[in-house]
Design a protein around this motif. Sequence first.
Motif, PDB file in Angstrom:
ATOM      1  N   GLU A 441       0.826  -1.206   0.000  1.00 17.88           N
ATOM      2  CA  GLU A 441       0.000   0.000   0.000  1.00 17.88           C
ATOM      3  C   GLU A 441       0.863   1.260   0.000  1.00 17.88           C
ATOM      4  O   GLU A 441       0.542   2.244  -0.680  1.00 17.88           O
ATOM      5  CB  GLU A 441      -0.918  -0.011   1.228  1.00 17.88           C
ATOM      6  CG  GLU A 441      -2.000  -1.088   1.179  1.00 17.88           C
ATOM      7  CD  GLU A 441      -2.842  -1.106   2.443  1.00 17.88           C
ATOM      8  OE1 GLU A 441      -2.616  -0.229   3.314  1.00 17.88           O
ATOM      9  OE2 GLU A 441      -3.710  -1.982   2.563  1.00 17.88           O
ATOM     10  N   LEU A 442       1.947   1.223   0.757  1.00 18.96           N
ATOM     11  CA  LEU A 442       2.858   2.367   0.794  1.00 18.96           C
ATOM     12  C   LEU A 442       3.456   2.627  -0.586  1.00 18.96           C
ATOM     13  O   LEU A 442       3.507   3.774  -1.058  1.00 18.96           O
ATOM     14  CB  LEU A 442       3.966   2.105   1.810  1.00 18.96           C
ATOM     15  CG  LEU A 442       5.100   3.132   1.881  1.00 18.96           C
ATOM     16  CD1 LEU A 442       4.575   4.471   2.389  1.00 18.96           C
ATOM     17  CD2 LEU A 442       6.224   2.622   2.783  1.00 18.96           C
ATOM     18  N   LEU A 443       3.915   1.575  -1.247  1.00 20.58           N
ATOM     19  CA  LEU A 443       4.542   1.726  -2.559  1.00 20.58           C
ATOM     20  C   LEU A 443       3.572   2.291  -3.585  1.00 20.58           C
ATOM     21  O   LEU A 443       3.965   3.050  -4.481  1.00 20.58           O
ATOM     22  CB  LEU A 443       5.081   0.374  -3.029  1.00 20.58           C
ATOM     23  CG  LEU A 443       6.423  -0.052  -2.441  1.00 20.58           C
ATOM     24  CD1 LEU A 443       6.667  -1.538  -2.674  1.00 20.58           C
ATOM     25  CD2 LEU A 443       7.552   0.768  -3.040  1.00 20.58           C
ATOM     26  N   GLU A 444       2.310   1.923  -3.463  1.00 20.82           N
ATOM     27  CA  GLU A 444       1.315   2.390  -4.424  1.00 20.82           C
ATOM     28  C   GLU A 444       1.081   3.892  -4.323  1.00 20.82           C
ATOM     29  O   GLU A 444       0.583   4.512  -5.260  1.00 20.82           O
ATOM     30  CB  GLU A 444       0.002   1.628  -4.219  1.00 20.82           C
ATOM     31  CG  GLU A 444       0.088   0.169  -4.675  1.00 20.82           C
ATOM     32  CD  GLU A 444      -1.152  -0.626  -4.299  1.00 20.82           C
ATOM     33  OE1 GLU A 444      -1.954  -0.124  -3.472  1.00 20.82           O
ATOM     34  OE2 GLU A 444      -1.316  -1.758  -4.807  1.00 20.82           O
ATOM     35  N   THR A 445       1.458   4.470  -3.183  1.00 20.44           N
ATOM     36  CA  THR A 445       1.272   5.918  -3.006  1.00 20.44           C
ATOM     37  C   THR A 445       2.559   6.705  -3.206  1.00 20.44           C
ATOM     38  O   THR A 445       2.538   7.936  -3.145  1.00 20.44           O
ATOM     39  CB  THR A 445       0.747   6.218  -1.584  1.00 20.44           C
ATOM     40  OG1 THR A 445       1.745   5.868  -0.620  1.00 20.44           O
ATOM     41  CG2 THR A 445      -0.531   5.440  -1.307  1.00 20.44           C
ATOM     42  N   GLN A 446       3.664   6.007  -3.439  1.00 20.13           N
ATOM     43  CA  GLN A 446       4.963   6.672  -3.529  1.00 20.13           C
ATOM     44  C   GLN A 446       5.313   7.024  -4.972  1.00 20.13           C
ATOM     45  O   GLN A 446       5.101   6.213  -5.883  1.00 20.13           O
ATOM     46  CB  GLN A 446       6.061   5.756  -2.987  1.00 20.13           C
ATOM     47  CG  GLN A 446       5.959   5.484  -1.501  1.00 20.13           C
ATOM     48  CD  GLN A 446       6.351   6.689  -0.688  1.00 20.13           C
ATOM     49  OE1 GLN A 446       7.426   7.250  -0.850  1.00 20.13           O
ATOM     50  NE2 GLN A 446       5.457   7.110   0.197  1.00 20.13           N
ATOM     51  N   PRO A 447       5.847   8.224  -5.209  1.00 19.49           N
ATOM     52  CA  PRO A 447       6.363   8.526  -6.549  1.00 19.49           C
ATOM     53  C   PRO A 447       7.600   7.681  -6.821  1.00 19.49           C
ATOM     54  O   PRO A 447       8.266   7.229  -5.893  1.00 19.49           O
ATOM     55  CB  PRO A 447       6.708  10.015  -6.455  1.00 19.49           C
ATOM     56  CG  PRO A 447       6.972  10.248  -5.008  1.00 19.49           C
ATOM     57  CD  PRO A 447       6.036   9.337  -4.263  1.00 19.49           C
ATOM     58  N   ASP A 448       7.882   7.448  -8.063  1.00 20.32           N
ATOM     59  CA  ASP A 448       9.089   6.744  -8.510  1.00 20.32           C
ATOM     60  C   ASP A 448       9.005   5.221  -8.378  1.00 20.32           C
ATOM     61  O   ASP A 448       9.987   4.534  -8.665  1.00 20.32           O
ATOM     62  CB  ASP A 448      10.345   7.223  -7.768  1.00 20.32           C
ATOM     63  CG  ASP A 448      10.668   8.681  -8.048  1.00 20.32           C
ATOM     64  OD1 ASP A 448      10.212   9.184  -9.094  1.00 20.32           O
ATOM     65  OD2 ASP A 448      11.352   9.301  -7.229  1.00 20.32           O
ATOM     66  N   PHE A 449       7.860   4.678  -7.942  1.00 16.73           N
ATOM     67  CA  PHE A 449       7.782   3.227  -7.782  1.00 16.73           C
ATOM     68  C   PHE A 449       6.565   2.659  -8.502  1.00 16.73           C
ATOM     69  O   PHE A 449       5.510   3.295  -8.587  1.00 16.73           O
ATOM     70  CB  PHE A 449       7.714   2.839  -6.306  1.00 16.73           C
ATOM     71  CG  PHE A 449       9.000   3.065  -5.564  1.00 16.73           C
ATOM     72  CD1 PHE A 449      10.175   2.475  -5.988  1.00 16.73           C
ATOM     73  CD2 PHE A 449       9.033   3.870  -4.430  1.00 16.73           C
ATOM     74  CE1 PHE A 449      11.362   2.691  -5.309  1.00 16.73           C
ATOM     75  CE2 PHE A 449      10.218   4.087  -3.744  1.00 16.73           C
ATOM     76  CZ  PHE A 449      11.381   3.492  -4.189  1.00 16.73           C
TER      77      PHE A 449
END
Length: 553
Positions: A441-449
């Motif tokens: 879930e964190l990665l889905e909200t992060q730019p560049d990933f």
Amino acid sequence: MTSLLSDTSAPLTEATTPTDAPPADVAPPTDNSPLSEDAPRRVRNDDASQATATGDALLGSHSADAYAELMHEVVDALTERFTRVDAPTSANDRASLESEVAGFDLDCHGIGNVAALREADDLYARNAVWFHHPSYVAHLNCPVAVPAVAAEAMLAAINTSVDTYDQSEVATLMERRLVHWASRHVGFAAGDGIFTSGGTQSNLQALFLARENVLRAHGDSTRRDFLSRLRVLTTDQTHFSVSRAAFILGLDAEAVVTVDTDATGRMDAEALAELLRDIDETGGIVMAVVATAGTTDLGVIDPLTSIAEVCEASNVWMHVDAAYGGGLLWAPQRRHLLAGIGRATSVTIDFHKTFFQPVSSSALLVRDVALFEPTIHHNDYLNPEAEAHSAEAEPNQVDKSLQTTRRFDALKLWTTLRARGADEIGEMVDTVCDLAAEVRELLETQPDFEVLGASDLSTVLFRFVPATARGRETDSATADELVPMIRRVLFRSGRAAVARTTIDGTPWLKLTLLNPDTTVADITAVLDLVRATGHGILAGRYLESTTTEGGAA
């Protein structure tokens, strides 16, 4: 989580370096000085009367005190390292490590117990990969349960071999009890099994048993003709040990047939049924269907109930490779994901993955003890056939194992269960799976990933794709190139260990989360390193592209 060997409560400072080993031309020590020079040494009053030709080379009553001193000092040295280790790897390059290893003379006179252990600490422990460190998120390696580590020391010192009862006695009975306990949880009411060195050996033996049991059911064929017709059905997400086992078992190159998967990477049960019909119509024989409960890359579980229905309808051996996912059987929030596993013919479970055991600790479980019959080979010096059929037959486990000499690895699991309880282990499994869901879930909200799929277990596939690069074909190719480069830079720096894989031709970075003490903040720090490394590589490329022989453009 104090039951796992870790450094989470200790300050993270630079690792200590033990005292250097003496050079080869220095005379070996004549006493049993502990690794710590100023530690007291206990002396037995009967040392002289107990002296033997081997001195303190072999473990026995005459060397018990020397053994205790040495073990205490080794434990103290490791305790210091666990307390102070601040990175998952040593950051030493392979060339320097190769040179260091090559510098030791293995044909020289012995340097003594203490000096040798100091040397091993400085060579091995100083350069080890630390699976308990929160920045180790690469492979299916777990931190280990404290009671299991202590049990490892016990079983190594006693050196039991559990191949025959007369070499092991109660150890055999304890392993048998564990096997029946695990079989019951799988759903094999009359099941049996054997401990193995790992999932690769468990899968090999499962397919060996499948081959031999199917051969017995087709007695009208010669073995050579029969082998050429055998097929093993599985998906492209199945562990490579399955195809390697087929090769070892002498099957044809085309014996492993790939079953289609759905969009999530799980086996398509309808495609399996169709494939079974096609193989039967063309004269082939399906030796086994291998379903996976926890694929190595995607961490997903094949639809076991649907696959079981197809296998039962065709009377086909169903093997479930639950090396990764077997721990879910004890996880209160997720055990339902293994519904249908009890309808399999055989199951692999690796306790050195989701049961936090030191390697090696795996088991092959079968639903009926009679399925082990092809493994039985009698020898008069070991397990005579006449004795095996007597009323007083001993439980010789060599009758079920591909190994003869075999460690009492079951003691580690036994001790862990008695110390911590299966419920606590199951809760740890749920914890790492919860962590994976939070990280995704964190990665889905992060730019560049960019994130791929959703795991049933504790793996997360992602890759570095800078926001400015999205949607461009050339930049997509650059993102592909960055995956192995980022992994390599992080590993060589010692700051983090992540894995990489390729799915449908696209490379991905992979987090494998098996430490219940790791937090989202720990993983966020790893992701920050990935992002910084990726941007650093791109910045270096830009500088190279804008520099000419005469200076900056």
